[in-house]
Design an enzyme around this catalytic site. Sequence first.
Site: not given
Lengths: 567, 342
Positions: B14, B33, B143, B198, B261, B286
């Site tokens: 992302f 990092r 979103g 969600k 997802s 995660v």
Amino acid sequence: MTKKNFTLPENRVYIDKVQPFVHEDIEKWPIHVQYNNREEFIKQVVELTIKNASWLTKDGKTFRRELKNILYQEKIRLTQDPWKSDDPKEKLFWKDIKKQIIASSTLEYQNDTRDVDEKILKDILNYYGEEMTPNFKVKSYRFVQNVLPPVYVRLMSPLKELFFNFFSSKMNFFRKMKVTGDVDHIRSLSKQGTVVVVPTHFSNLDSPTIGYSLNAIGLSAFTYGAGVNLFTLNALSRLMNNLGAYRVDRRRKHRLYLEFLKNFSKVAILNEINSLFFPGGTRSRSGALESRLKLGLLGTTIEAQRMNFERDLKNGKKIFIVPATLNYHYVFEANSLIDQHLKQVGKEEYLMDEDHSSFSALKRAYKVITANAGMVVSFGPPMDVLGNIVDREGQSFDKSGQKVEIRDYFMLNNQLTQDSQRDQQYTQILGEAIVEKFKTHNVVLSSHIVAFTAFQILRKRFNHFSIYEVLRLPQDETTIPKTEFRIIFDRVRDRLIEMSENKEVLLGEEFDLPQEELITHGIKHVGNYHDKKVLKMNRHGMIYTQSMKLLFFYHNRLTGYELEQYI
Amino acid sequence: MEKRIVGVIGSGSFGLAVSNLIAHNYDVMLFSRNPDVVDKINNTHEHKDQKLSEKIIATGDPEEVARKCFLIFPLVPSNNFQEMLRNFSPYLTPRHILIHGTKGFHIEKDLANAEKLDKEDVYTMSELILKETSVVRVGCMAGPNLAREIADGQVGGTVIASRFNEVIKEGQKAINSNVFRAYGSNEILGVEMAGVLKNYIAIASGMLNALGLGDNAKSLLITRGMAEMIYISKAFNASEKAFLGMAGIGDLMATCNSKLSRNYRVGYFLAEGKKLEDIIKEIGEVAEGVKTLKVVKLLSHYGFNAPIADALYEIIYGEWSIEKGVNFLMSRPVSFDADYVD
């Protein structure tokens, strides 16, 4: 029961003598310099108001419509709600404005009224400026400083004490009025920037109380807004006007006036005049600490701070906010305040009882001069306009102790920018910080804890009743056996002591007394000025009240600390 | 367009996708990092199957990011968020604007052993920023933002929420382009709650799909899922407004229908009979929904009505079969539709 040992928090040390002025030369105080340069001061407020009046001046049509609207509202006020304090010449002024509007009405068809309207706007603002701007006379200040405190102290003393000590040094101001807080810190900051004091408010006595306290800790005089209605008495009016109190007319609610008022405050702060305003807006009707603040005037500190950096990005002067809580064992107006509160909240559920006989008025007058008010003023830690704590040098630190520059809050992409929506959000943040400090620096008096305990016991006993039914309980239903009271009182007291150790609240010095004496002290002092006893103990060891309403009022000072669970 | 460097913290898929979006408008300084990742990005302009704009420069120095960028997007998983903030905190000042894109809660207690959570134990990421740093101008981006689709340059949109309009404006200036639209909202708490809650609905959606249930069932889940997300959020004093926008219904539609997802995939594989530990290993990143579910359960003493969360919790952390969960939900008394709107 044994007394729980605890150490007094450092800032519960009361100051015991009047401090010398931080700035010795009164003539050089900003309040003196600025208000004596009246024309220039008014000019600044008028110009700032015009600069920020695009909502009004944005187009010819709106401009004219708003001016007509202002004229209409002012006329309504003068005819339908006239006060003694109204300036007799005011009617003429608005007549003249009306004339100017009518004379130029032919121009309206040509959309050419701007020049006239700009002049009218200036006239109106100048009028407000003349009306609002006070004087500051050194003589008046000295008079109040030297003559009134002793009178005030003697008024607040029990008759017996007064009789034996009338000329004695025991009539020391600080024996009657306890002032606590880090006074040196506040004094130090007053050398570096403007100090804005924001106290809690539930009595008309608050203004003189805080005024004297600020004088006693040696700060230069503060300017503050006083309702026009207080200017009715000629002598008082002149005196207040000469002390830097600016006139605020609460009947005027139109936007231009409110903006002018805010800009007045901004210009005062910008010119380093120490300022005082009650951020609750009005007296707390319920007797509770303010939990929601009026953000209008408070926001002027944020804007003024930004404007200080507009003048000088590097060294713009800082504005320091000092919250203060004021507490008394009794509040003169408790009866009418709580009535107004209940009427407002409960509407038809609340039935007001009227019993203001002339006899009780006499009794009241007698008690005013015999009671012991037990005033406590507690100054909280000074903050910057974002609610960050500041050290003695004026350096800000955020909640985790990291140094922050107040200038940074107004920067966007390395530029100082103006953003009124941002200012509003900052005002809310400041408001929240002040409310929190009110809570943590509130000094709990013996009268508060006994009132809280007694009311909550009764509330719990009649938990199937509505609050209004509880408030109408007959006197004989309000008796609490002392043994029961003691057990619960102890729990509340222990919790308060624990909270004071965690720096969540401050405790009055009576808390050093053994439990039994603390209860007696509280019962003796709670609302000791009222006709009806707020709490009384009979010889059978029963505690009862003659006025549930007043008990409720004094109890309210401790709501918000989640002490109810200890009942 | 003025010259400006915008910071992005986090080199997950992302973070990379958002960096590419911002690169339409400004130079980007991307913090990772991991020194190898920094070198790789600077040398190859590619990472995790994403081609990166040449306007993106990677760094491993938080001080440099804070010095050069006043606008920074922290986009790291909620589990690492506090640690990241503590690294950056010494260099962050009230000058900075932070807009996070993390859909998860931070919990002040040890979640594995906690028996109950109070509201004070649960932080949204913006609340954590306020707690850990001197920054006050904070925003959130949420979103239907599946990283893969953004990376592929597909058309999409998001919402940037903040109590400060200038934060929204600056965020929009950085993100908006002819393929991506950023809307604004002042309902930051609602937007954050929608983004987090969600996640577990997406797990349920994956399960339904694996069971072979159809579109009616999915619509039922999404609609009732949104209702219970709103009930929970109202207990936190968030309004329902945000749920009707990009972060609410917008994100639900995407995440409950997309095999991209992670949360959806967790549900899908669970329904296929795989074990949670194996699934987490396989997905690699995660899945916030599993954690969210536990948080919701531990908050249930606030009395909100969240039957989907109850059933899922029993399936994932308890002994229930998915069929039992579906039966439980279908046998409950029916209430009024959309009763969260006055």
